[in-house]
Motif scaffolding. Structure first.
Motif, PDB file in Angstrom:
ATOM      1  N   ASP A   1      30.044  57.921   9.303  1.00 51.36           N
ATOM      2  CA  ASP A   1      29.415  59.244   9.281  1.00 51.36           C
ATOM      3  C   ASP A   1      30.477  60.295   8.902  1.00 51.36           C
ATOM      4  O   ASP A   1      31.602  60.262   9.410  1.00 51.36           O
ATOM      5  CB  ASP A   1      28.825  59.571  10.660  1.00 51.36           C
ATOM      6  CG  ASP A   1      27.943  60.795  10.629  1.00 51.36           C
ATOM      7  OD1 ASP A   1      26.713  60.648  10.745  1.00 51.36           O
ATOM      8  OD2 ASP A   1      28.482  61.934  10.456  1.00 51.36           O
ATOM      9  N   GLN A   2      30.104  61.229   8.056  1.00 51.44           N
ATOM     10  CA  GLN A   2      31.087  62.208   7.584  1.00 51.44           C
ATOM     11  C   GLN A   2      31.610  63.116   8.707  1.00 51.44           C
ATOM     12  O   GLN A   2      32.663  63.720   8.573  1.00 51.44           O
ATOM     13  CB  GLN A   2      30.517  63.051   6.440  1.00 51.44           C
ATOM     14  CG  GLN A   2      29.380  63.954   6.851  1.00 51.44           C
ATOM     15  CD  GLN A   2      28.855  64.829   5.726  1.00 51.44           C
ATOM     16  OE1 GLN A   2      27.670  65.082   5.622  1.00 51.44           O
ATOM     17  NE2 GLN A   2      29.717  65.295   4.864  1.00 51.44           N
ATOM     18  N   TYR A   3      30.859  63.217   9.814  1.00 52.52           N
ATOM     19  CA  TYR A   3      31.305  64.079  10.920  1.00 52.52           C
ATOM     20  C   TYR A   3      32.000  63.290  12.035  1.00 52.52           C
ATOM     21  O   TYR A   3      32.172  63.805  13.142  1.00 52.52           O
ATOM     22  CB  TYR A   3      30.114  64.849  11.516  1.00 52.52           C
ATOM     23  CG  TYR A   3      29.618  65.995  10.654  1.00 52.52           C
ATOM     24  CD1 TYR A   3      30.187  66.272   9.416  1.00 52.52           C
ATOM     25  CD2 TYR A   3      28.580  66.813  11.098  1.00 52.52           C
ATOM     26  CE1 TYR A   3      29.721  67.310   8.634  1.00 52.52           C
ATOM     27  CE2 TYR A   3      28.111  67.865  10.318  1.00 52.52           C
ATOM     28  CZ  TYR A   3      28.680  68.104   9.093  1.00 52.52           C
ATOM     29  OH  TYR A   3      28.213  69.141   8.330  1.00 52.52           O
ATOM     30  N   ASN A   4      32.387  62.068  11.776  1.00 51.44           N
ATOM     31  CA  ASN A   4      33.047  61.278  12.812  1.00 51.44           C
ATOM     32  C   ASN A   4      34.327  61.941  13.318  1.00 51.44           C
ATOM     33  O   ASN A   4      35.005  62.662  12.589  1.00 51.44           O
ATOM     34  CB  ASN A   4      33.411  59.887  12.275  1.00 51.44           C
ATOM     35  CG  ASN A   4      32.247  58.906  12.392  1.00 51.44           C
ATOM     36  OD1 ASN A   4      31.257  59.195  13.050  1.00 51.44           O
ATOM     37  ND2 ASN A   4      32.374  57.764  11.751  1.00 51.44           N
ATOM     38  N   HIS A   5      34.667  61.604  14.563  1.00 53.40           N
ATOM     39  CA  HIS A   5      35.893  62.123  15.181  1.00 53.40           C
ATOM     40  C   HIS A   5      37.133  61.642  14.425  1.00 53.40           C
ATOM     41  O   HIS A   5      37.146  60.557  13.839  1.00 53.40           O
ATOM     42  CB  HIS A   5      35.950  61.641  16.640  1.00 53.40           C
ATOM     43  CG  HIS A   5      37.084  62.223  17.405  1.00 53.40           C
ATOM     44  ND1 HIS A   5      38.238  61.534  17.681  1.00 53.40           N
ATOM     45  CD2 HIS A   5      37.243  63.460  17.948  1.00 53.40           C
ATOM     46  CE1 HIS A   5      39.062  62.308  18.373  1.00 53.40           C
ATOM     47  NE2 HIS A   5      38.481  63.479  18.554  1.00 53.40           N
ATOM     48  N   SER A   6      38.162  62.453  14.504  1.00 56.83           N
ATOM     49  CA  SER A   6      39.446  62.162  13.845  1.00 56.83           C
ATOM     50  C   SER A   6      39.962  60.748  14.150  1.00 56.83           C
ATOM     51  O   SER A   6      40.512  60.072  13.274  1.00 56.83           O
ATOM     52  CB  SER A   6      40.444  63.227  14.312  1.00 56.83           C
ATOM     53  OG  SER A   6      41.747  62.764  14.275  1.00 56.83           O
TER      54      SER A   6
END
Ligand SMILES: Cc1ncc(COP(=O)(O)O)c(C=O)c1O
Length: 392
Positions: free
Chosen positions: A135-140
């Motif tokens: 997912d493009q918004y995954n955590h660092s």
């Protein structure tokens, strides 16, 4: 063109800092004094705290403090070595058993942080011949774990199942293994992943799924086991990661899954093998928290009541240029038009005795206030914050 050779090899640091400052991205930590909780001390002043991930208010709970103190008195402050050498304690084993029982998995493994759990697990289970769909918004930590693995990484549009499907149809056959990676609760947006749909696709296209339950454990599900439980996906083939540092009020990370996966990670995850074991105090506090989240569902119920109350109040009070981002969790984000406005509103709230997080690029694509609700907030606390937005 040849790059200009400078006499000071560190001169670039000040220049880079200047660029960061000019963009309005410069950040510094702020000291919080005294105990954690819904009210904290900052600069000697009491502040209503809407910036913590201590969703159930357990970080200051006397039972966690007592468990940690007892463990320190018994086992000392440090684990003194890596788990495979001299750093393994009975507390680690008890904690891993308790997490596996909470998650209803065959086994679990405790890391020294959630970040280490993510980078160690992802980099151990996929490699150069494999595909990661993320997912493009995954955590660092998920993003960096993917980079470290050397697998081919394709990001899919945020929470977009059609895009996951399209990418699987187009690319899955070119790779040996495929790993779908997602946060369950997105930490800077507050929405949640579509886990049943992802699992269905994973089954169809022969993929592994890794879900990061960092902000869901203790918060979602009847027993606090997380989004996996919330969605009725307990027992499905997947790898669950999480942290002991948010609703569990301690420090450390975990992986829960099949016995084989956990055995494999013990032998192949560098960020577990080559680092010092979790400290006895942290392990004991987390163990106490795992027990509390299962035996005190009323904390979770109160948290969700507060979340609803806060969202309703914000909807009524937010100025039209401020946008409430879609959230299904205690993380509520208010998008604001610019970094300048973000910093001004944060300062105004601070002056009014309210502490919130201001999150801006490059952490997130748009500037936003990140408000986190706790079980230990009162209705009046939520109303006070929401009312401060009137006329901003
Ligand atoms: C989604 C997510 N995963 C992993 C982590 C890392 O956990 P830890 O703080 O235990 O390193 C965080 C936040 O810190 C997070 O928000």
């Amino acid at each position: 063109m040849q790059p200009k050779i400078e006499t000071n090899p560190y001169a670039w640091v000040e220049r880079s800092l200047e660029t960061i400052r000019r963009a309005g991205w410069y950040r510094e930590p702020e000291i919080i004094e005294g105990s954690p909780g819904a009210v904290v001390l900052k600069d000697g002043r009491k502040m209503l705290n809407f910036a913590s991930n201590d969703y159930l208010g357990l970080a200051g709970d006397p039972r966690l403090i007592e468990a940690a103190t007892k463990a320190i008195n018994t086992f000392g402050t440090g684990a003194t070595g890596s788990r495979l050498l001299s750093g393994h304690r009975i507390l680690h084993q008890e904690l891993e058993t308790a997490i596996a029982q909470l998650k209803q998995t065959e086994a679990a493994l405790v890391f020294s942080s959630g970040y280490l759990a993510n980078i160690g697990t992802i980099s151990a289970i996929v490699g150069q011949r494999d595909l990661i769909l993320a997912d493009q918004y995954n955590h660092s930590s998920l993003k960096n774990g993917a980079i470290l693995s050397l697998a081919h990484i394709n990001e899919y549009l945020h929470n977009n199942i059609a895009d996951v499907k399209k990418q699987l149809q187009e690319h899955r056959h070119q790779y040996r293994r495929c790993l779908i990676v997602t946060d369950s609760v997105f930490s800077m947006d507050g929405d949640i992943c579509q886990l049943p749909e992802l699992l269905e696709l994973a089954d169809k296209y022969n993929c592994m799924v890794l879900v990061d339950e960092a902000h869901a454990t203790g918060v979602f599900g009847a027993t606090g086991a997380g989004c996996v439980e919330h969605y009725g996906c307990t027992g499905k083939p997947l790898i669950q990661i999480g942290t002991l540092s948010k609703a569990l009020g301690s420090l450390g990370g975990y992986v829960a899954g099949s016995k084989a996966i956990i055995d494999f990670l013990r032998n192949r995850a560098p960020s577990w093998i080559y680092t010092t074991g979790l400290s006895p105090g942290d392990a004991a506090a987390a163990l106490a928290a795992v027990q509390i989240i299962q035996t005190e569902p009323e904390r979770r119920a109160q948290l969700w009541k507060n979340v609803t109350h806060m969202k309703n109040n914000l909807k009524e009070n937010l100025p039209s240029e401020f946008q409430l981002l879609p959230s299904a969790s205690p993380i509520i984000c208010v998008q604001v038009p610019s970094i300048d406005i973000l910093l001004r509103v944060k300062a105004q709230l601070l002056a009014a005795g309210i502490f919130v997080a201001a999150v801006r690029p490059p952490t997130v694509p748009t500037s936003r206030l990140r408000l986190t609700v706790m079980a230990t907030h009162t209705k009046a606390d939520c109303e006070k914050l929401a009312s401060r937005f009137i006329g901003l």
